[in-house]
Design a protein around this motif. Structure first.
Motif, PDB file in Angstrom:
ATOM      1  N   TYR A  82      31.926 -35.320  13.196  1.00  0.00           N
ATOM      2  CA  TYR A  82      32.941 -36.368  13.262  1.00  0.00           C
ATOM      3  C   TYR A  82      33.701 -36.435  11.938  1.00  0.00           C
ATOM      4  N   PHE A  83      35.023 -36.452  12.064  1.00  0.00           N
ATOM      5  CA  PHE A  83      35.906 -36.448  10.904  1.00  0.00           C
ATOM      6  C   PHE A  83      36.797 -37.682  10.913  1.00  0.00           C
ATOM      7  N   CYS A  84      37.088 -38.210   9.731  1.00  0.00           N
ATOM      8  CA  CYS A  84      38.143 -39.213   9.660  1.00  0.00           C
ATOM      9  C   CYS A  84      39.389 -38.573   9.065  1.00  0.00           C
ATOM     10  N   ASP A  85      40.514 -39.176   9.381  1.00  0.00           N
ATOM     11  CA  ASP A  85      41.824 -38.610   9.088  1.00  0.00           C
ATOM     12  C   ASP A  85      42.762 -39.773   8.774  1.00  0.00           C
ATOM     13  N   ALA A  86      43.408 -39.718   7.626  1.00  0.00           N
ATOM     14  CA  ALA A  86      44.387 -40.727   7.231  1.00  0.00           C
ATOM     15  C   ALA A  86      45.775 -40.153   7.442  1.00  0.00           C
ATOM     16  N   VAL A  87      46.628 -40.884   8.130  1.00  0.00           N
ATOM     17  CA  VAL A  87      47.952 -40.370   8.492  1.00  0.00           C
ATOM     18  C   VAL A  87      49.031 -41.381   8.124  1.00  0.00           C
ATOM     19  N   ARG A  88      50.113 -40.846   7.564  1.00  0.00           N
ATOM     20  CA  ARG A  88      51.304 -41.661   7.362  1.00  0.00           C
ATOM     21  C   ARG A  88      52.501 -40.739   7.264  1.00  0.00           C
ATOM     22  N   GLN A  89      53.507 -41.014   8.070  1.00  0.00           N
ATOM     23  CA  GLN A  89      54.784 -40.285   8.049  1.00  0.00           C
ATOM     24  C   GLN A  89      54.553 -38.775   8.121  1.00  0.00           C
ATOM     25  N   GLY A  90      53.703 -38.357   9.023  1.00  0.00           N
ATOM     26  CA  GLY A  90      53.497 -36.948   9.283  1.00  0.00           C
ATOM     27  C   GLY A  90      52.600 -36.220   8.308  1.00  0.00           C
ATOM     28  N   ARG A  91      52.107 -36.909   7.309  1.00  0.00           N
ATOM     29  CA  ARG A  91      51.208 -36.293   6.343  1.00  0.00           C
ATOM     30  C   ARG A  91      49.818 -36.841   6.570  1.00  0.00           C
ATOM     31  N   ASP A  92      48.843 -35.939   6.617  1.00  0.00           N
ATOM     32  CA  ASP A  92      47.500 -36.450   6.827  1.00  0.00           C
ATOM     33  C   ASP A  92      46.483 -35.794   5.906  1.00  0.00           C
ATOM     34  N   ILE A 119      48.330 -48.889   4.388  1.00  0.00           N
ATOM     35  CA  ILE A 119      49.537 -48.495   5.108  1.00  0.00           C
ATOM     36  C   ILE A 119      49.322 -47.227   5.935  1.00  0.00           C
ATOM     37  N   HIS A 120      48.113 -46.698   5.921  1.00  0.00           N
ATOM     38  CA  HIS A 120      47.810 -45.485   6.677  1.00  0.00           C
ATOM     39  C   HIS A 120      47.148 -45.817   8.006  1.00  0.00           C
ATOM     40  N   SER A 121      47.534 -45.086   9.021  1.00  0.00           N
ATOM     41  CA  SER A 121      46.791 -45.078  10.265  1.00  0.00           C
ATOM     42  C   SER A 121      45.541 -44.234  10.061  1.00  0.00           C
ATOM     43  N   MET A 122      44.430 -44.699  10.578  1.00  0.00           N
ATOM     44  CA  MET A 122      43.155 -43.993  10.386  1.00  0.00           C
ATOM     45  C   MET A 122      42.622 -43.529  11.736  1.00  0.00           C
ATOM     46  N   ASN A 123      42.283 -42.262  11.793  1.00  0.00           N
ATOM     47  CA  ASN A 123      41.822 -41.660  13.028  1.00  0.00           C
ATOM     48  C   ASN A 123      40.414 -41.089  12.868  1.00  0.00           C
ATOM     49  N   TRP A 124      39.721 -41.012  13.980  1.00  0.00           N
ATOM     50  CA  TRP A 124      38.461 -40.288  14.066  1.00  0.00           C
ATOM     51  C   TRP A 124      38.635 -39.162  15.093  1.00  0.00           C
TER      52      TRP A 124
END
Length: 115
Positions: free
Chosen positions: A93-103, A31-36
């Motif tokens: 390079y970093f990955c980042d998990a985001v959901r509802q403003g919390r990452d 359910i998390h958006s995943m960013n690099w």
């Protein structure tokens, strides 16, 4: 406790390829958006790519057409395929998990491109 662990970085000649991985634990990954993102010396942290929970992808202008982001919700992993690498792609390079403003962030993996 949430953990994100990046891997797959290294040194590669310009024009080469790498595949970065980010393994996530301690969260409902699907359910998390995943960013690099990447940190390049002398520049602000730069957005590289995003894959949403439902698989929609976005890319930064400097990498579009060369990098591809994907995810595996069974393995709780996100990937970044880096092709046609250039010197300007050198960075952490970093990955980042985001959901509802919390990452949540990993500690990064270094990519170095040499000519």
């Amino acid at each position: 406790q949430v953990h994100l662990v990046e891997s797959g970085g290294g040194s590669v000649q310009a024009g080469g390829s790498l595949r970065l991985s980010c393994a996530a634990s301690g969260l409902n990954f699907k359910i998390h958006s995943m960013n690099w993102y990447r940190d390049v010396p002398g520049k602000a942290r730069e957005f590289v790519a995003r894959i949403s929970a439902d698989g929609i992808t976005n890319y930064g202008d400097s990498v579009r057409g060369r990098f591809t982001v994907s995810r595996n919700n069974v393995r709780n992993m996100v990937f970044l395929q880096l092709n046609s690498l250039e010197g300007e792609d050198t960075g952490m390079y970093f990955c980042d998990a985001v959901r509802q403003g919390r990452d949540y962030w990993g500690r990064g993996t270094q990519v170095t491109v040499f000519s």
